[in-house]
Design a protein around this motif. Structure first.
Motif, PDB file in Angstrom:
ATOM      1  N   ALA A   1       0.835  -1.218   0.000  1.00 18.76           N
ATOM      2  CA  ALA A   1       0.000   0.000   0.000  1.00 18.76           C
ATOM      3  C   ALA A   1       0.861   1.256   0.000  1.00 18.76           C
ATOM      4  CB  ALA A   1      -0.931  -0.004   1.212  1.00 18.76           C
ATOM      5  N   LYS A   2       1.984   1.206   0.709  1.00 17.59           N
ATOM      6  CA  LYS A   2       2.839   2.389   0.821  1.00 17.59           C
ATOM      7  C   LYS A   2       3.883   2.465  -0.284  1.00 17.59           C
ATOM      8  CE  LYS A   2       4.753   3.895   4.476  1.00 17.59           C
ATOM      9  NZ  LYS A   2       4.656   5.084   5.296  1.00 17.59           N
ATOM     10  N   ASN A   3       4.040   1.351  -1.029  1.00 21.65           N
ATOM     11  CA  ASN A   3       5.114   1.263  -2.008  1.00 21.65           C
ATOM     12  C   ASN A   3       6.461   1.397  -1.288  1.00 21.65           C
ATOM     13  OD1 ASN A   3       6.148   0.935  -4.527  1.00 21.65           O
ATOM     14  ND2 ASN A   3       6.127   3.121  -5.031  1.00 21.65           N
ATOM     15  N   ARG A   4       6.550   0.749  -0.129  1.00 23.70           N
ATOM     16  CA  ARG A   4       7.707   0.910   0.754  1.00 23.70           C
ATOM     17  C   ARG A   4       8.661  -0.268   0.581  1.00 23.70           C
ATOM     18  NH1 ARG A   4       7.612   3.230   6.635  1.00 23.70           N
ATOM     19  NH2 ARG A   4       8.990   1.914   7.850  1.00 23.70           N
ATOM     20  N   PRO A   5       9.973  -0.007   0.503  1.00 27.78           N
ATOM     21  CA  PRO A   5      10.931  -1.105   0.380  1.00 27.78           C
ATOM     22  C   PRO A   5      10.836  -2.063   1.573  1.00 27.78           C
ATOM     23  CG  PRO A   5      12.030   1.034   0.143  1.00 27.78           C
ATOM     24  CD  PRO A   5      10.636   1.310   0.571  1.00 27.78           C
TER      25      PRO A   5
ATOM     26  N   PRO B   1       3.318   1.947  10.206  1.00 30.10           N
ATOM     27  CA  PRO B   1       4.116   3.090   9.775  1.00 30.10           C
ATOM     28  C   PRO B   1       3.173   4.267   9.534  1.00 30.10           C
ATOM     29  CG  PRO B   1       3.690   1.687   7.898  1.00 30.10           C
ATOM     30  CD  PRO B   1       2.992   1.051   9.083  1.00 30.10           C
ATOM     31  N   SER B   2       3.725   5.421   9.258  1.00 35.69           N
ATOM     32  CA  SER B   2       2.893   6.569   8.922  1.00 35.69           C
ATOM     33  C   SER B   2       2.085   6.255   7.660  1.00 35.69           C
ATOM     34  CB  SER B   2       3.773   7.795   8.721  1.00 35.69           C
ATOM     35  OG  SER B   2       4.847   7.483   7.859  1.00 35.69           O
ATOM     36  N   ALA B   3       0.868   6.816   7.577  1.00 34.55           N
ATOM     37  CA  ALA B   3      -0.071   6.446   6.522  1.00 34.55           C
ATOM     38  C   ALA B   3       0.109   7.286   5.260  1.00 34.55           C
ATOM     39  CB  ALA B   3      -1.508   6.554   7.051  1.00 34.55           C
ATOM     40  N   ASN B   4       1.359   7.405   4.826  1.00 30.37           N
ATOM     41  CA  ASN B   4       1.659   8.145   3.600  1.00 30.37           C
ATOM     42  C   ASN B   4       2.295   7.188   2.607  1.00 30.37           C
ATOM     43  OD1 ASN B   4       3.768   8.315   5.797  1.00 30.37           O
ATOM     44  ND2 ASN B   4       5.025   8.782   4.020  1.00 30.37           N
ATOM     45  N   ARG B   5       2.266   7.557   1.315  1.00 28.34           N
ATOM     46  CA  ARG B   5       3.055   6.812   0.343  1.00 28.34           C
ATOM     47  C   ARG B   5       4.518   7.057   0.646  1.00 28.34           C
ATOM     48  NH1 ARG B   5       1.201   3.150  -3.368  1.00 28.34           N
ATOM     49  NH2 ARG B   5       1.902   4.234  -5.243  1.00 28.34           N
TER      50      ARG B   5
ATOM     51  N   LEU C   1       4.683  13.293   2.587  1.00 26.59           N
ATOM     52  CA  LEU C   1       4.282  13.867   3.876  1.00 26.59           C
ATOM     53  C   LEU C   1       3.417  12.881   4.646  1.00 26.59           C
ATOM     54  CD1 LEU C   1       2.902  17.424   3.039  1.00 26.59           C
ATOM     55  CD2 LEU C   1       4.940  16.891   4.387  1.00 26.59           C
ATOM     56  N   SER C   2       3.620  12.798   5.951  1.00 23.68           N
ATOM     57  CA  SER C   2       2.738  11.975   6.776  1.00 23.68           C
ATOM     58  C   SER C   2       1.449  12.745   7.046  1.00 23.68           C
ATOM     59  CB  SER C   2       3.405  11.674   8.118  1.00 23.68           C
ATOM     60  OG  SER C   2       4.658  11.067   7.922  1.00 23.68           O
ATOM     61  N   PRO C   3       0.295  12.049   7.036  1.00 22.41           N
ATOM     62  CA  PRO C   3      -0.967  12.738   7.327  1.00 22.41           C
ATOM     63  C   PRO C   3      -1.110  13.048   8.815  1.00 22.41           C
ATOM     64  CG  PRO C   3      -1.378  10.427   6.795  1.00 22.41           C
ATOM     65  CD  PRO C   3       0.104  10.635   6.692  1.00 22.41           C
TER      66      PRO C   3
ATOM     67  N   ARG D   1      15.805  12.173   1.379  1.00 19.11           N
ATOM     68  CA  ARG D   1      14.546  12.793   0.998  1.00 19.11           C
ATOM     69  C   ARG D   1      13.420  11.976   1.607  1.00 19.11           C
ATOM     70  NH1 ARG D   1      12.165  16.372  -2.082  1.00 19.11           N
ATOM     71  NH2 ARG D   1      10.115  15.935  -2.939  1.00 19.11           N
ATOM     72  N   HIS D   2      12.515  12.651   2.307  1.00 21.99           N
ATOM     73  CA  HIS D   2      11.475  11.944   3.048  1.00 21.99           C
ATOM     74  C   HIS D   2      10.500  13.007   3.523  1.00 21.99           C
ATOM     75  CE1 HIS D   2      11.047   8.179   5.800  1.00 21.99           C
ATOM     76  NE2 HIS D   2       9.893   8.536   5.291  1.00 21.99           N
ATOM     77  N   TYR D   3       9.335  12.599   3.977  1.00 24.62           N
ATOM     78  CA  TYR D   3       8.392  13.547   4.566  1.00 24.62           C
ATOM     79  C   TYR D   3       8.205  14.757   3.644  1.00 24.62           C
ATOM     80  CZ  TYR D   3      10.328  10.834   8.432  1.00 24.62           C
ATOM     81  OH  TYR D   3      10.785   9.813   9.215  1.00 24.62           O
ATOM     82  N   ALA D   4       8.162  14.485   2.328  1.00 25.74           N
ATOM     83  CA  ALA D   4       8.223  15.588   1.373  1.00 25.74           C
ATOM     84  C   ALA D   4       6.900  15.813   0.667  1.00 25.74           C
ATOM     85  CB  ALA D   4       9.306  15.290   0.341  1.00 25.74           C
TER      86      ALA D   4
HETATM   87 MG    MG Z   1       6.975   7.310   7.716  1.00 27.03          MG
END
Ligand code: MG
Ligand code: TXA
Length: 309
Positions: free
Chosen positions: A50-54, A137-141, A145-147, A224-227
């Protein structure tokens, strides 16, 4: 997917979904999380897609009770005891040696697990209703940015969850502080809602950072993160016509006045960037906050929001 009031009935709906192996977006005091049963490897996999997270980027396990730790942690330490007693429930995540009970997918194959007890009634009630710890984890892609509001959850996330529990705006507004307490050599892996000063005061001694280019102790720390979508640049002064976050009086509708207090600033930072981002601006200028200890977490997020693409 629906945004639900966190009524007792809806918390039961969410708990049923979690126990059926589905995902639910949950409010915490830091940011909204995308949660699954931390003991169900298949459900945890759904978070990564869902997050496209490694897959090597480990998740935080959320508990509602100290008793749950017995199942999760192989080795509890003195530092963990001090910090958990002082700051839980609250925006502090402790990294400790993990037990067999937690699937490897949660920890990205590491032999440690990150744990926190969130300071939000809805999160605590849901964990209790589930009877299992929640990986969230935070509910962002990935990298975004985290919601910090239910409405900020991105459509790509919303369509993958059974529901979003609306717990209102998040009080802290940026993520928890992640601290390695596997040994007495306590290290901050990610600055966050509990400041370095508060942690040092609780431990009664100063502490260092994890070496940034040392062994990958905290695989989720990217430049780069939380962007937001827009570029972010910290400047001394935001020009009158420019889009940005400023401490003074706004001169246009595309400037947002920020409070000159680190906690109040953190609490609205993501929502403010999200608001400007939704106006499809190309760049967000941020007036430089003071370069002082209590602003460490804010500075960390501003650097990463503007990090190399
Ligand atoms: Mg996060
Ligand atoms: O405030 C928060 O911490 C939010 C809310 C939802 O609780 N959660 C959050 O999770 O920010 P996430 O997945 O976006 O960030 C967790 C970070 C990872 O990126 C990683 O850097 C670190 O925590 N982490 C997790 N497990 C770890 C471990 N075993 N060792 C070192 N670092 C770990």
């Amino acid at each position: 997917m629906a945004i639900l009031d966190p009524s007792p009935a809806n918390i039961m709906v969410a708990a049923d979904a979690i126990l059926a192996g589905e995902l639910v977006c949950i409010p915490t005091e830091t940011v909204y999380g995308i949660a699954a049963d931390a003991t169900n490897a298949e459900a945890v996999e759904k978070i990564f897609s869902a997050k496209n997270r490694p897959a090597d980027n480990p998740l935080i396990v959320h508990v509602s009770d100290f008793i749950q730790l017995d199942d999760i942690v192989a080795e509890w330490t003195e530092a963990a005891d001090l910090l958990a007693n002082r700051f839980w429930p609250g925006p502090l995540t402790l990294v400790l040696r993990k037990s067999e009970f937690i699937p490897d997918s949660v920890t990205g194959g590491l032999d440690t697990v990150a744990i926190r007890m969130p300071d939000h009634a809805v999160a605590l009630e849901l964990i209790e209703a589930c009877g299992v710890p929640l990986a969230a984890p935070s509910a962002n892609r990935f990298m975004r940015l985290s919601p910090t509001r239910a409405e900020m959850v991105a459509p790509e996330i919303a369509e993958r969850v059974a529901c979003i529990l609306d717990g209102g705006p998040c009080r802290v507004g940026l993520e928890s502080t992640v601290v390695d307490v596997t040994s007495n050599n306590v290290k901050i892996l990610r600055p966050g809602g509990v400041s370095r000063g508060e942690i040092q005061a609780a431990l009664g001694r100063p502490l260092g950072d994890a070496p940034p280019d040392g062994p990958r102790r905290s695989p989720g720390n990217y430049d780069r993160h939380y962007a937001p979508r827009a570029a972010v640049r910290v400047v001394d002064e935001v020009p009158e016509a420019a889009v940005g976050l400023i401490f003074g009086e706004p001169t246009s509708s595309r400037q947002i006045r920020m409070p000159m207090d680190p906690e109040a600033f953190a609490s609205t930072l993501y929502a403010a960037m999200h608001l400007l981002d939704s106006q499809k601006v190309e760049e967000i200028l941020v007036q430089s906050p003071p370069d002082e200890g209590p602003w460490e977490a804010v500075w960390d997020r501003l650097r990463r929001a503007g990090g190399e693409r």
